[in-house]
Design a protein around this motif. Structure first.
Motif, PDB file in Angstrom:
ATOM      1  N   PHE A   9      -8.661   5.203  -0.065  1.00  0.00           N
ATOM      2  CA  PHE A   9      -8.557   6.659  -0.104  1.00  0.00           C
ATOM      3  C   PHE A   9      -7.100   7.086  -0.026  1.00  0.00           C
ATOM      4  O   PHE A   9      -6.271   6.401   0.575  1.00  0.00           O
ATOM      5  N   ARG A  10      -6.806   8.222  -0.609  1.00  0.00           N
ATOM      6  CA  ARG A  10      -5.443   8.754  -0.704  1.00  0.00           C
ATOM      7  C   ARG A  10      -4.794   8.939   0.672  1.00  0.00           C
ATOM      8  O   ARG A  10      -3.606   8.682   0.844  1.00  0.00           O
ATOM      9  N   ASP A  11      -5.583   9.395   1.650  1.00  0.00           N
ATOM     10  CA  ASP A  11      -5.023   9.660   2.975  1.00  0.00           C
ATOM     11  C   ASP A  11      -6.145   9.710   4.007  1.00  0.00           C
ATOM     12  O   ASP A  11      -7.333   9.599   3.667  1.00  0.00           O
ATOM     13  N   THR A  17      -7.154  -0.047   7.538  1.00  0.00           N
ATOM     14  CA  THR A  17      -5.715   0.079   7.669  1.00  0.00           C
ATOM     15  C   THR A  17      -5.305   1.466   7.175  1.00  0.00           C
ATOM     16  O   THR A  17      -5.935   2.039   6.304  1.00  0.00           O
ATOM     17  N   GLY A  18      -4.254   2.011   7.791  1.00  0.00           N
ATOM     18  CA  GLY A  18      -3.699   3.275   7.356  1.00  0.00           C
ATOM     19  C   GLY A  18      -4.074   4.469   8.210  1.00  0.00           C
ATOM     20  O   GLY A  18      -3.644   5.571   7.925  1.00  0.00           O
ATOM     21  N   LEU A  19      -4.848   4.256   9.274  1.00  0.00           N
ATOM     22  CA  LEU A  19      -5.228   5.391  10.127  1.00  0.00           C
ATOM     23  C   LEU A  19      -4.312   5.525  11.348  1.00  0.00           C
ATOM     24  O   LEU A  19      -4.418   6.497  12.069  1.00  0.00           O
ATOM     25  N   ASP A  20      -3.438   4.592  11.577  1.00  0.00           N
ATOM     26  CA  ASP A  20      -2.567   4.645  12.741  1.00  0.00           C
ATOM     27  C   ASP A  20      -1.763   5.937  12.767  1.00  0.00           C
ATOM     28  O   ASP A  20      -1.087   6.273  11.802  1.00  0.00           O
ATOM     29  N   GLY A  21      -1.898   6.663  13.847  1.00  0.00           N
ATOM     30  CA  GLY A  21      -1.142   7.887  14.027  1.00  0.00           C
ATOM     31  C   GLY A  21      -1.593   9.038  13.158  1.00  0.00           C
ATOM     32  O   GLY A  21      -0.978  10.084  13.145  1.00  0.00           O
ATOM     33  N   LYS A  55      -7.242  12.173   5.763  1.00  0.00           N
ATOM     34  CA  LYS A  55      -8.137  13.328   5.613  1.00  0.00           C
ATOM     35  C   LYS A  55      -9.250  13.010   4.613  1.00  0.00           C
ATOM     36  O   LYS A  55     -10.424  13.293   4.870  1.00  0.00           O
ATOM     37  N   ALA A  56      -8.908  12.430   3.481  1.00  0.00           N
ATOM     38  CA  ALA A  56      -9.912  12.072   2.465  1.00  0.00           C
ATOM     39  C   ALA A  56     -10.865  11.002   3.001  1.00  0.00           C
ATOM     40  O   ALA A  56     -12.077  11.065   2.777  1.00  0.00           O
ATOM     41  N   PHE A  57     -10.319  10.014   3.716  1.00  0.00           N
ATOM     42  CA  PHE A  57     -11.155   8.960   4.271  1.00  0.00           C
ATOM     43  C   PHE A  57     -12.142   9.524   5.301  1.00  0.00           C
ATOM     44  O   PHE A  57     -13.331   9.208   5.267  1.00  0.00           O
ATOM     45  N   ARG A  58     -11.657  10.371   6.176  1.00  0.00           N
ATOM     46  CA  ARG A  58     -12.541  10.950   7.203  1.00  0.00           C
ATOM     47  C   ARG A  58     -13.595  11.866   6.574  1.00  0.00           C
ATOM     48  O   ARG A  58     -14.742  11.894   7.021  1.00  0.00           O
ATOM     49  N   ALA A  59     -13.214  12.593   5.535  1.00  0.00           N
ATOM     50  CA  ALA A  59     -14.194  13.441   4.838  1.00  0.00           C
ATOM     51  C   ALA A  59     -15.288  12.560   4.216  1.00  0.00           C
ATOM     52  O   ALA A  59     -16.475  12.904   4.266  1.00  0.00           O
ATOM     53  N   HIS A  60     -14.882  11.424   3.657  1.00  0.00           N
ATOM     54  CA  HIS A  60     -15.871  10.489   3.109  1.00  0.00           C
ATOM     55  C   HIS A  60     -16.797   9.980   4.204  1.00  0.00           C
ATOM     56  O   HIS A  60     -18.022   9.951   4.025  1.00  0.00           O
ATOM     57  N   HIS A 119       0.840  -1.198   0.000  1.00  0.00           N
ATOM     58  CA  HIS A 119       0.000   0.000   0.000  1.00  0.00           C
ATOM     59  C   HIS A 119       0.870   1.241   0.000  1.00  0.00           C
ATOM     60  O   HIS A 119       1.924   1.268   0.620  1.00  0.00           O
ATOM     61  N   ALA A 120       0.407   2.263  -0.670  1.00  0.00           N
ATOM     62  CA  ALA A 120       1.126   3.537  -0.670  1.00  0.00           C
ATOM     63  C   ALA A 120       1.107   4.117   0.735  1.00  0.00           C
ATOM     64  O   ALA A 120       0.116   4.012   1.444  1.00  0.00           O
ATOM     65  N   CYS A 121       2.227   4.699   1.137  1.00  0.00           N
ATOM     66  CA  CYS A 121       2.291   5.317   2.462  1.00  0.00           C
ATOM     67  C   CYS A 121       1.265   6.439   2.543  1.00  0.00           C
ATOM     68  O   CYS A 121       1.133   7.240   1.626  1.00  0.00           O
ATOM     69  N   GLY A 122       0.535   6.473   3.634  1.00  0.00           N
ATOM     70  CA  GLY A 122      -0.463   7.505   3.846  1.00  0.00           C
ATOM     71  C   GLY A 122      -1.849   7.130   3.392  1.00  0.00           C
ATOM     72  O   GLY A 122      -2.816   7.771   3.774  1.00  0.00           O
ATOM     73  N   ASP A 123      -1.987   6.084   2.565  1.00  0.00           N
ATOM     74  CA  ASP A 123      -3.327   5.744   2.093  1.00  0.00           C
ATOM     75  C   ASP A 123      -4.098   4.968   3.152  1.00  0.00           C
ATOM     76  O   ASP A 123      -3.532   4.428   4.096  1.00  0.00           O
ATOM     77  N   VAL A 124      -5.416   4.979   3.003  1.00  0.00           N
ATOM     78  CA  VAL A 124      -6.312   4.315   3.946  1.00  0.00           C
ATOM     79  C   VAL A 124      -7.175   3.333   3.160  1.00  0.00           C
ATOM     80  O   VAL A 124      -7.733   3.683   2.115  1.00  0.00           O
TER      81      VAL A 124
END
Length: 103
Positions: free
Chosen positions: A66-68, A98-102, A70-75, A7-12
Motif C-alpha cells: 500500500f502507498r502509505d 513493514t512501514g508502519l513504524d511511527g 493511511k491506505a493500509f489501515r483503510a484496507h 521500498h518507497a518511503c512511506g509505503d506499507v
C-alpha cells in the motif's frame, strides 16, 4: 525515494500466510477470495495485492503493498467489516508488516 531496503518511503508492505485448519475453512477462502482481491485492488492506495495457493492446500501466501499507512489501515478496516472478514475471522494469519513504524 527509497528507504535502503528498496521500498518507497512511506509505503506499507505485508507478507505472510493465511492458514486454514480444515477443508471447510479452505473452501471459504477459495469461494470468497476472488471478490476480496477485486475489492482490495480497487482501493485507493493499493499498489499490489496477491493471495496465492501454496503446495499445502490449506495455506495461502499473502503479499500486500500500500502507498502509505493511511491506505493500509483503510484496507484493514474495510476488509475486517466485509463479507470476507466475517467469513474468515477464525482463520489463522501469520503476517509481517513493514512501514508502519511511527505512522
Amino acid at each position: 525515494m527509497t528507504d535502503g531496503t528498496g521500498h518507497a518511503c512511506g509505503d506499507v508492505q505485508l507478507t505472510g500466510q493465511l492458514i486454514c485448519t480444515s477443508e471447510q475453512y479452505a473452501r471459504i477462502v477459495r469461494r470468497r477470495l476472488p471478490e476480496h482481491v477485486r475489492l482490495t485492488l480497487a482501493e485507493p492506495g493499493c499498489i499490489s495485492f496477491t493471495v496465492a495457493p501454496t503446495d499445502d492446500p490449506f495455506v495461502w501466501s499473502v503479499e500486500e503493498h500500500f502507498r502509505d499507512a493511511k491506505a493500509f489501515r483503510a484496507h484493514q478496516d474495510r476488509a475486517r467489516a466485509s463479507a470476507w472478514g466475517r467469513a474468515t475471522a477464525d482463520i489463522s494469519r501469520s503476517y509481517r508488516i513493514t512501514g508502519l513504524d511511527g505512522a
